[in-house]
Design a protein around this motif. Structure first.
Motif, PDB file in Angstrom:
ATOM      1  N   GLY A   1       1.981   6.494  -6.958  1.00  0.00           N
ATOM      2  CA  GLY A   1       0.789   7.175  -7.450  1.00  0.00           C
ATOM      3  C   GLY A   1      -0.087   6.310  -8.321  1.00  0.00           C
TER       4      GLY A   1
ATOM      5  N   ASN B   1       2.455   1.699  -3.484  1.00  0.00           N
ATOM      6  CA  ASN B   1       1.444   2.212  -4.421  1.00  0.00           C
ATOM      7  C   ASN B   1       1.244   3.706  -4.228  1.00  0.00           C
ATOM      8  N   ARG B   2       1.225   4.145  -2.959  1.00  0.00           N
ATOM      9  CA  ARG B   2       1.036   5.564  -2.668  1.00  0.00           C
ATOM     10  C   ARG B   2       2.238   6.367  -3.192  1.00  0.00           C
TER      11      ARG B   2
ATOM     12  N   THR C   1       0.842  -1.206   0.000  1.00  0.00           N
ATOM     13  CA  THR C   1       0.000   0.000   0.000  1.00  0.00           C
ATOM     14  C   THR C   1       0.875   1.253   0.000  1.00  0.00           C
TER      15      THR C   1
ATOM     16  N   GLU D   1      -1.943   1.997  -8.570  1.00  0.00           N
ATOM     17  CA  GLU D   1      -2.140   0.682  -7.947  1.00  0.00           C
ATOM     18  C   GLU D   1      -1.265  -0.336  -8.676  1.00  0.00           C
TER      19      GLU D   1
ATOM     20  N   ALA E   1       0.286   4.984   4.888  1.00  0.00           N
ATOM     21  CA  ALA E   1       0.267   4.458   3.528  1.00  0.00           C
ATOM     22  C   ALA E   1      -1.047   4.799   2.829  1.00  0.00           C
ATOM     23  N   LEU E   2      -2.124   4.910   3.586  1.00  0.00           N
ATOM     24  CA  LEU E   2      -3.441   5.187   2.995  1.00  0.00           C
ATOM     25  C   LEU E   2      -3.529   6.613   2.461  1.00  0.00           C
ATOM     26  N   THR E   3      -3.005   7.590   3.223  1.00  0.00           N
ATOM     27  CA  THR E   3      -3.145   8.993   2.823  1.00  0.00           C
ATOM     28  C   THR E   3      -1.898   9.541   2.134  1.00  0.00           C
ATOM     29  N   GLY E   4      -0.765   8.858   2.297  1.00  0.00           N
ATOM     30  CA  GLY E   4       0.488   9.350   1.720  1.00  0.00           C
ATOM     31  C   GLY E   4       1.217  10.326   2.615  1.00  0.00           C
TER      32      GLY E   4
END
Length: 456
Positions: A211, A207-208, A204, A213, A344-347
């Motif tokens: 930018g 991916n962040r 995750t 998936e 990881a979710l928000t960067g």
């Protein structure tokens, strides 16, 4: 990247064929404890990290009549020397340097090719210490190595890049068709491996960063099976990111596929320059996290600690201070490693993480002059001399840095094998503090004088 050829040279039974097999990934060369099993030159296509090259396994160099079998084997070896772009000269660390090693070191030197000196069979602490006898060959810094166990491969990779900068230069897609210029270190991508327990959020996070998936993610632990290298650019600087399978305790690794995945993750650590240990903010520093950190320290990689899911604990103002204190206590071998909260979710925190990675790489590659080291050492010895052991005085004469990546220092003096571990730790902590070496393993080797008249 141009193709190149490497010849493996050395006296019989030092482990040349074992190294050849490891580089080509197949048991193409017969290996046995009996010297002289290899008789012909044997060529194979080797792969080491992102380097592809031809490797030549040679018969052990021996003095013999040119018409005899041994003489013809020697001629084959000399042909290999002539055709190679670089020479890997292998000695046996356990056996020490023999007159044959010295004799054929002269032959290798006369070939006027870049030489990489490997001290093989240096698995144990004693083997690593014996490695330093190979300095006397005058072929540069020996690399402690174990062809049998694959230890030292990343140091061999770095040595090949340094010995053959033109042939190992990474291709730039924008320069296709143009004549290649020699690359300097700024053009090389920083190799960053992201490791941690299963489901810590490694894929995750990558991916962040990218930018997109690019990697499969999900709530199930263990989705990532192989170690994937991904090219990326951060603020105009090249990075090669390695996502790895989650590393769990050996007793939990049951399926054959997962065993392969974990070993692939270990390989990514070996070829990385900086390793990001990704912790879960809700359950940091579990036993397995400490085991992974020990592996990173053993492999000599720069460490950055990223604490994921920080958004879940952001309401606890004292948590980062507690994590820092825990890190200093639990990770004493890499004291001062940067801790970076991320999501990881928000960067959030990705830029701070990459700044920490580049700073860690700079510390990991740092070289300190012998003059500065010995000025510091004289002050240390004056204020806190080493203790006497069994009534015998330990005398430290001087110190030098034998290599970087990670910083590796050698102490020279008398009876250093009796130096207490507590004093060695004191010196390492002093080096870390005085020369600003946070978050990187520091190696310290002892070289005792062989002068029989030097008994003071």
């Amino acid at each position: 990247m141009m193709t190149f050829t490497v010849a493996i040279i050395g006296r019989p039974n030092v482990g040349k064929s074992t190294l050849f097999n490891r580089l080509v990934g197949k048991k193409l060369a017969l290996v046995d404890d009996q010297p002289g099993v290899t008789r012909d030159r044997r060529e194979g296509q080797a792969r080491l990290g992102d380097l592809d090259f031809t490797v030549i396994d040679t018969a052990g160099l021996e003095e013999a009549d040119p018409a005899s079998l041994a003489g013809r084997m020697r001629a084959q070896t000399e042909e290999a020397l002539a055709s190679a772009d670089a020479i890997v000269f292998v000695v046996d660390a356990r056996a020490g340097i023999t007159p044959h090693d010295r004799q054929f070191a002269d032959l290798v030197r006369r070939a006027a090719k870049p030489v990489i000196l490997l001290a093989n069979k240096a698995e144990s602490r004693a083997g690593i210490l014996q490695t330093y006898e190979a300095f006397g060959l005058g072929l540069g810094d020996p690399i402690p190595f174990s062809a049998e166990h694959g230890e030292g491969l990343s140091e061999l990779y770095d040595a090949l890049r340094e010995a053959l900068p033109e042939q190992t230069r990474l291709p730039d897609p924008e320069e296709e068709g143009a004549e290649a210029e020699p690359a300097d270190d700024a053009d090389r991508p920083l190799r960053v491996a992201i490791v941690g327990r299963p489901n810590a959020g490694k894929s995750t996070l990558i991916n962040r960063m990218l930018g997109e998936e690019r990697l499969l993610t999900g709530p199930e632990a263990g989705i990532t099976r192989d170690s994937i290298g991904l090219d990326w650019e951060w603020r105009g600087r090249k990075v090669k990111l390695f996502d790895t399978a989650g590393m769990r305790r050996r007793s939990k690794v049951e399926e054959k596929l997962e065993k392969l995945a974990v070993s692939d993750g270990l390989r990514a650590v070996k070829f990385a320059e900086v390793v990001v240990l990704l912790l879960d903010a809700t359950i940091p520093f579990e036993k397995q996290d400490l085991a992974i950190q020990n592996l990173i320290e053993k492999e000599g990689r720069a460490l950055v600690i990223a604490v994921n899911k920080w958004d879940l604990v952001a309401g606890d103002p004292g948590r980062l201070k507690r994590l820092t204190d825990d890190s200093e206590r639990l990770l004493s071998q890499v004291k001062g490693a940067r801790i970076v909260p991320v999501s990881a979710l928000t960067g959030d925190g990705v830029d701070r993480l990459m700044e920490a990675c580049f700073a860690a790489a700079e510390v990991w590659s740092r070289r300190i002059s012998t003059a500065r080291l010995n000025k510091w050492l004289s002050r240390v010895l004056e204020g806190h001399p080493p203790p006497a052991v069994s009534g015998r005085r330990i005398k430290i004469r001087y110190m030098t840095q034998v290599k970087a990546r990670p910083p590796h220092f050698a102490l020279f003096g008398n009876q250093l094998d009796s130096l207490p571990e507590s004093y060695t730790r004191y010196l390492i902590n002093g080096l870390r503090e005085q020369f600003d070496l946070p978050g990187t393993p520091i190696r310290l080797s002892m070289r005792t004088s062989d002068n029989p008249y030097d008994k003071e």
